[in-house]
Motif scaffolding. Sequence first.
Motif, PDB file in Angstrom:
ATOM      1  N   LEU A   4      30.788  45.101  36.153  1.00  0.00           N
ATOM      2  CA  LEU A   4      32.070  44.464  35.860  1.00  0.00           C
ATOM      3  C   LEU A   4      33.223  45.186  36.541  1.00  0.00           C
ATOM      4  CD1 LEU A   4      31.527  44.017  32.009  1.00  0.00           C
ATOM      5  CD2 LEU A   4      31.060  42.364  33.811  1.00  0.00           C
ATOM      6  N   VAL A   5      34.196  44.404  36.998  1.00  0.00           N
ATOM      7  CA  VAL A   5      35.432  44.954  37.528  1.00  0.00           C
ATOM      8  C   VAL A   5      36.589  44.230  36.850  1.00  0.00           C
ATOM      9  CG1 VAL A   5      36.876  45.321  39.551  1.00  0.00           C
ATOM     10  CG2 VAL A   5      34.392  45.522  39.744  1.00  0.00           C
ATOM     11  N   ASP A   6      37.403  44.967  36.135  1.00  0.00           N
ATOM     12  CA  ASP A   6      38.552  44.364  35.461  1.00  0.00           C
ATOM     13  C   ASP A   6      39.823  44.652  36.251  1.00  0.00           C
ATOM     14  OD1 ASP A   6      37.630  46.593  32.776  1.00  0.00           O
ATOM     15  OD2 ASP A   6      38.504  47.102  34.728  1.00  0.00           O
ATOM     16  N   SER A   7      40.774  43.730  36.167  1.00  0.00           N
ATOM     17  CA  SER A   7      42.018  43.846  36.912  1.00  0.00           C
ATOM     18  C   SER A   7      43.086  42.984  36.257  1.00  0.00           C
ATOM     19  CB  SER A   7      41.816  43.404  38.367  1.00  0.00           C
ATOM     20  OG  SER A   7      41.454  42.032  38.424  1.00  0.00           O
ATOM     21  N   GLY A   8      44.305  43.075  36.805  1.00  0.00           N
ATOM     22  CA  GLY A   8      45.389  42.222  36.339  1.00  0.00           C
ATOM     23  C   GLY A   8      46.423  42.917  35.489  1.00  0.00           C
ATOM     24  N   LEU A  20      44.573  39.181  32.381  1.00  0.00           N
ATOM     25  CA  LEU A  20      43.564  40.105  32.870  1.00  0.00           C
ATOM     26  C   LEU A  20      42.331  39.335  33.310  1.00  0.00           C
ATOM     27  CD1 LEU A  20      43.748  42.924  30.169  1.00  0.00           C
ATOM     28  CD2 LEU A  20      45.186  42.571  32.192  1.00  0.00           C
ATOM     29  N   SER A  21      41.682  39.839  34.349  1.00  0.00           N
ATOM     30  CA  SER A  21      40.449  39.237  34.852  1.00  0.00           C
ATOM     31  C   SER A  21      39.313  40.243  34.787  1.00  0.00           C
ATOM     32  CB  SER A  21      40.626  38.788  36.295  1.00  0.00           C
ATOM     33  OG  SER A  21      41.622  37.804  36.415  1.00  0.00           O
ATOM     34  N   CYS A  22      38.133  39.733  34.557  1.00  0.00           N
ATOM     35  CA  CYS A  22      36.914  40.546  34.539  1.00  0.00           C
ATOM     36  C   CYS A  22      35.891  39.794  35.385  1.00  0.00           C
ATOM     37  CB  CYS A  22      36.426  40.735  33.118  1.00  0.00           C
ATOM     38  SG  CYS A  22      34.860  41.631  32.949  1.00  0.00           S
ATOM     39  N   VAL A  23      35.593  40.342  36.552  1.00  0.00           N
ATOM     40  CA  VAL A  23      34.665  39.689  37.470  1.00  0.00           C
ATOM     41  C   VAL A  23      33.333  40.429  37.447  1.00  0.00           C
ATOM     42  CG1 VAL A  23      34.237  38.995  39.845  1.00  0.00           C
ATOM     43  CG2 VAL A  23      36.566  38.925  38.920  1.00  0.00           C
ATOM     44  N   SER A  77      31.622  33.612  37.423  1.00  0.00           N
ATOM     45  CA  SER A  77      31.281  34.941  36.875  1.00  0.00           C
ATOM     46  C   SER A  77      32.529  35.712  36.465  1.00  0.00           C
ATOM     47  CB  SER A  77      30.477  35.754  37.896  1.00  0.00           C
ATOM     48  OG  SER A  77      29.239  35.134  38.181  1.00  0.00           O
ATOM     49  N   THR A  78      33.434  35.028  35.810  1.00  0.00           N
ATOM     50  CA  THR A  78      34.732  35.607  35.475  1.00  0.00           C
ATOM     51  C   THR A  78      35.107  35.305  34.029  1.00  0.00           C
ATOM     52  OG1 THR A  78      35.485  35.365  37.755  1.00  0.00           O
ATOM     53  CG2 THR A  78      37.183  35.710  36.087  1.00  0.00           C
ATOM     54  N   VAL A  79      35.687  36.309  33.391  1.00  0.00           N
ATOM     55  CA  VAL A  79      36.297  36.164  32.081  1.00  0.00           C
ATOM     56  C   VAL A  79      37.763  36.554  32.209  1.00  0.00           C
ATOM     57  CG1 VAL A  79      36.377  37.112  29.736  1.00  0.00           C
ATOM     58  CG2 VAL A  79      34.181  36.538  30.772  1.00  0.00           C
ATOM     59  N   TRP A  80      38.619  35.817  31.523  1.00  0.00           N
ATOM     60  CA  TRP A  80      40.058  36.105  31.523  1.00  0.00           C
ATOM     61  C   TRP A  80      40.535  36.443  30.104  1.00  0.00           C
ATOM     62  CZ3 TRP A  80      38.015  31.770  33.982  1.00  0.00           C
ATOM     63  CH2 TRP A  80      38.095  31.771  35.389  1.00  0.00           C
ATOM     64  N   LEU A  81      41.549  37.250  30.073  1.00  0.00           N
ATOM     65  CA  LEU A  81      42.257  37.502  28.827  1.00  0.00           C
ATOM     66  C   LEU A  81      43.730  37.193  29.077  1.00  0.00           C
ATOM     67  CD1 LEU A  81      41.979  38.512  25.876  1.00  0.00           C
ATOM     68  CD2 LEU A  81      42.721  40.757  26.712  1.00  0.00           C
TER      69      LEU A  81
END
Length: 123
Positions: A4-8, A20-23, A77-81
């Motif tokens: 996982l790589v989180d960003s934003g 926030l994104s989690c790819v 393959s992405t989750v957002w917050l």
Amino acid sequence: QVQLVDSGGGLVQAGGSLRLSCVASGRTFSSVGIGWFRQAPGTEREFVATIGPSGGNTYYRTSVKGRFTISRDNAKSTVWLQMNNLSPEDTAVYYCAATRYGTSAIEENYHSWGPGTQVTVSS
């Protein structure tokens, strides 16, 4: 196993918003639940939100209900917050993580973690 790589993250004024994104990489993304956790300086890491593998089940900590929304797109393959109406109390490093337990608020149930992304909310 997913990676996982989180960003934003970033700096925002109180009342503002961030997404926030989690790819994820790996072929098992659609079979794992994803959670977001956060850790402020000098505090324990705490649960924020979680979403099940299909996206049908979500669960939030009480203090973010109605302000944060977790969602996912398995094809990407992405989750957002999505975080709205942010307050200085939301300042922390945010981490996404994967679990085989569907939706879980228990940190020990998560087996893969992103590196974290800093969210700073100014008053």
